[in-house]
Write a protein that holds these residues in place. Sequence first.
Motif, PDB file in Angstrom:
ATOM      1  N   SER A  33       0.166 -14.971   1.448  1.00  0.00           N
ATOM      2  CA  SER A  33      -0.157 -14.117   2.743  1.00  0.00           C
ATOM      3  C   SER A  33       0.160 -12.755   1.992  1.00  0.00           C
ATOM      4  O   SER A  33       0.552 -12.006   3.064  1.00  0.00           O
ATOM      5  N   SER A  34      -0.500 -12.103   1.125  1.00  0.00           N
ATOM      6  CA  SER A  34      -0.228 -10.760   0.536  1.00  0.00           C
ATOM      7  C   SER A  34      -1.411 -10.375   0.094  1.00  0.00           C
ATOM      8  O   SER A  34      -1.984 -10.673  -0.797  1.00  0.00           O
ATOM      9  N   CYS A  35      -1.643  -9.066   0.524  1.00  0.00           N
ATOM     10  CA  CYS A  35      -2.709  -8.092  -0.239  1.00  0.00           C
ATOM     11  C   CYS A  35      -1.933  -7.506  -1.129  1.00  0.00           C
ATOM     12  O   CYS A  35      -0.835  -6.816  -0.748  1.00  0.00           O
ATOM     13  N   ASP A  36      -2.275  -7.532  -2.288  1.00  0.00           N
ATOM     14  CA  ASP A  36      -1.433  -6.920  -3.449  1.00  0.00           C
ATOM     15  C   ASP A  36      -2.265  -6.246  -4.527  1.00  0.00           C
ATOM     16  O   ASP A  36      -3.611  -6.198  -4.287  1.00  0.00           O
ATOM     17  N   SER A  37      -2.046  -6.393  -5.872  1.00  0.00           N
ATOM     18  CA  SER A  37      -2.812  -5.913  -6.881  1.00  0.00           C
ATOM     19  C   SER A  37      -3.790  -6.992  -7.331  1.00  0.00           C
ATOM     20  O   SER A  37      -4.862  -6.687  -7.965  1.00  0.00           O
ATOM     21  N   ARG A  38      -3.632  -8.226  -6.798  1.00  0.00           N
ATOM     22  CA  ARG A  38      -4.829  -9.172  -6.959  1.00  0.00           C
ATOM     23  C   ARG A  38      -6.016  -8.879  -6.227  1.00  0.00           C
ATOM     24  O   ARG A  38      -7.181  -9.143  -6.793  1.00  0.00           O
TER      25      ARG A  38
END
Length: 189
Positions: free
Chosen positions: A166-171
Amino acid sequence: MQRVVKELASWAAYIVSAVLIGLAINTFVFQPTQIIGCSMESTFYENDKIMVNKLIHTFGSVPEYGDVVIIDSRVNRSRTLTDDLTDSLKYNAITSMITKEKQDILWIKRVIGKAGDTLEYIDGKLYRNGKVIEEPYIKEPMNYFGDKKVVVPEGNVFVMGDNRNSSCDSRIIGCVPLDHIIGKYAFKF
């Protein structure tokens, strides 16, 4: 009458000085902020209040593996001194308590890779430079990383949330330029 005017001017100078010093501290040294979202669970939860050490940004330091950092997610644009000044006023714990506005520009994430690192996701495990990364802080095993290796470019870091699913990140946004690291987690309050 002249004495009263001098006294008022003196007090005004003290007040203006205090405000400017406070603004400088908030912009370049320490800033209170509030966690928004669930991307760092089980380390931080929605509405947790934390203090951010901004000296890493002020002095252009490189964070270490595992450091929890605050990033400017607008990685496709240059970051300016104006951003430093306005963001520290708009996105801090005091302002968010008053305005009740949620911001989605500054994200809190963990540093997973630094310049030159190769990151891969193989059989449910995250590898950095061919070695499994031990991650006792993640909420649950990650379901998605992508089908490719990621090589972190010079002057960048790769960040991820502890709640990987549940994370928006560098991906999603790609690697984060070092000048987009606003600060490092200092403590909860």
